[in-house]
Motif scaffolding. Structure first.
Motif, short mmCIF file in Angstrom:
data_model
loop_
_atom_site.label_atom_id
_atom_site.label_comp_id
_atom_site.label_asym_id
_atom_site.label_seq_id
_atom_site.Cartn_x
_atom_site.Cartn_y
_atom_site.Cartn_z
N THR A 265 0.84 -1.20 0.00
CA THR A 265 0.00 0.00 0.00
C THR A 265 0.87 1.26 0.00
O THR A 265 0.66 2.18 -0.79
CB THR A 265 -0.91 0.02 1.25
N LEU A 269 1.39 4.32 -2.91
CA LEU A 269 1.15 5.73 -2.63
C LEU A 269 2.41 6.57 -2.79
O LEU A 269 2.32 7.78 -3.06
CB LEU A 269 0.59 5.88 -1.21
N GLU A 270 3.57 5.96 -2.64
CA GLU A 270 4.81 6.72 -2.81
C GLU A 270 5.14 6.93 -4.29
O GLU A 270 5.84 7.87 -4.64
CB GLU A 270 5.94 6.02 -2.06
N PRO A 273 0.82 9.55 -5.04
CA PRO A 273 0.07 9.89 -3.82
C PRO A 273 -1.40 10.20 -4.08
O PRO A 273 -2.21 10.12 -3.15
CB PRO A 273 0.79 11.14 -3.30
N LEU A 277 -7.41 5.21 -3.21
CA LEU A 277 -7.02 3.85 -2.83
C LEU A 277 -7.79 3.36 -1.62
O LEU A 277 -7.91 4.07 -0.62
CB LEU A 277 -5.51 3.79 -2.55
N HIS A 299 1.31 8.24 5.46
CA HIS A 299 0.21 7.80 4.60
C HIS A 299 -1.04 7.56 5.44
O HIS A 299 -0.96 7.02 6.55
CB HIS A 299 0.56 6.49 3.88
N PRO A 301 -4.39 6.14 3.95
CA PRO A 301 -5.39 5.71 2.98
C PRO A 301 -6.69 5.30 3.67
O PRO A 301 -6.72 5.06 4.88
CB PRO A 301 -4.73 4.50 2.32
#
Length: 438
Positions: A265, A269-270, A273, A277, A299, A301
């Protein structure tokens, strides 16, 4: 109170007895004995003894069977574990025999079993005296030589006949520490210089892994520059690759269907971004730990505790553009990091896992938008869970498209790619990409 050298061996043997005798995982057992040791050197020794005793347990059980006149009774499982710890110190860790034998035998006295002190002492001394002869006998026994259960040796030889010996040997070598560098940490080159300044030996990942750093020998993560600031995370490079195997772009609706412990995950996102999600996992406790780990990295999410195989319980009806389906599996590709897998996995487990994987694939396919992509991954080496699972799915779904994956991910394997343990110092991992027509 036991002397420090005796105490660390006592704690190692007690923990190993839980792993071998009670079927508990090494990860679950390890924190408690570590908590009882204040000296970092003792903590490192305990970890080393436990991991090597698990890693070589199939071999050392064969050795003990040859050294003992008759098997130890079941009530002496701690003594059995103590002997395994002793052999791990002598052969795998190559520690000084006198100190090993004396301190290990004294554990029996600490357990108030003075009658066993002599047995432990004698068996470990016999190993030292007859090591060459015993090792030669082990060479003739595949289970002892390769330190894997027979069924797994046979399965791997069947699936990977040309690579089997190399693969099994790689399973018995500890892996390096792989890091995933957060974009806010700067360039990989800058981070390598920061590691060098701390006296830590490291190298950049190979082509195709733009944010990967390999540290060998490993160090405690807390020693890493930027760790507390969330600039870096521990994740094997093979697992990091999921973020480059999916075509990520802002606003895409993405499902990470079996998300815990959260490394994939975070990797997604890295890279991008601005994904929409959803991180899903059916275990609320694992999800809570995942949330904490993601928070360290900055993060947050959307997360939900739910079973991806039962979308009727949680899905809002909006299809996903991309789905990452990292399914539960035999974990036979990460034995070098979790050697107790050899002790706990059984042939019947594979059938149950394959049924679970098929159910997850079917459910996830129904959630994928037309034109969407599903990435199926495992950390398994077994074709039944990997290429065989995908081929069976494609037979059921003629509309599904096989999508090509970059060659650096591994060997061609059916409709996917397989990386084997130890290749470029990475874990074993399988990837397959499926597309749904518009």
């Amino acid at each position: 109170m036991a002397k420090p050298g005796v105490l660390v061996r006592q704690l190692a043997a007690e923990a190993l007895a839980e792993v071998v005798g009670d079927g508990r995982s090494l990860r679950a057992v390890l924190p408690e004995p570590l908590r009882r040791l204040a000296d970092p050197r003792d903590r490192a020794l305990l970890e080393a003894m436990l991991f090597e005793a698990c890693r070589w347990q199939p071999r050392y059980e064969r050795v003990l069977a040859g050294l003992l006149d008759r098997p130890l009774p079941a009530k002496q499982r701690r003594i059995q574990a103590l002997l395994l710890v002793g052999l791990a110190q002598l052969e795998a860790l190559r520690m000084a025999p006198h100190a090993v034998i004396s301190s290990t035998a004294e554990v029996a006295r600490a357990w108030k079993q003075p009658g066993m002190v002599g047995l432990v002492n004698a068996l470990l001394r016999r190993w030292c005296r007859d090591e060459a002869t015993i090792a030669a006998r082990c060479e003739a026994d595949p289970v002892a030589r390769l330190a894997h259960p027979r069924w797994l040796i046979e399965r791997i030889r069947s699936d990977w006949p040309e690579q089997a010996e190399t693969l099994l040997a790689a399973n018995n070598r500890p892996g390096p520490l792989w890091l995933r560098l957060h974009p806010r940490a700067g360039s990989v080159e800058d981070y390598l210089r920061a590691l060098q300044a701390e006296g830590i030996t490291a190298a950049a990942g190979p082509d195709g892994w733009p944010r990967a750093v390999c540290i060998d020998p490993p160090v405690a993560p807390e020693r890493l520059p930027g760790w507390s600031e969330g600039q870096v995370a521990v994740q094997d490079a093979a697992a990091q690759a999921v973020a480059t195997a999916l075509p990520l772009s802002p606003g895409l609706r993405v499902l990470d269907a079996c998300a815990a412990p959260g490394g994939k995950t975070a990797a997604l996102l890295e890279v991008e971004p601005a994904l929409d999600l959803l991180a899903l996992d059916r275990d609320p406790q694992r999800l809570a730990r995942m949330q904490s780990g993601l928070a360290r990295l900055g993060h947050a999410p959307v997360m939900r505790a739910a079973d991806a195989a039962r979308p009727g319980d949680w899905w809002d009806g909006r299809p996903f553009d991309l789905i990452l389906l990292d399914v539960p599996c035999s974990a036979t590709g990460v034995i070098r990091r979790q050697p107790d897998i050899k002790l706990h996995r059984r042939p019947a487990d594979i059938d149950a896992l394959c049924a679970q994987q098929a159910a997850l694939l079917e459910a996830a396919w129904g959630l994928l938008a037309p034109g969407g992509r599903l990435l199926y991954t495992t950390c398994s080496l077994l074709r039944e869970e990997n290429a065989g699972q995908i081929e069976a799915f494609l037979e059921r779904h003629a509309e599904a498209e096989r999508l090509a994956l970059p060659s650096h991910l591994g060997h061609p394997c059916g409709s996917g790619r397989q990386r084997l343990p130890g290749e470029q110092q990475m874990d074993g991992f399988f990837y397959a990409a499926l597309g749904k027509p518009r």
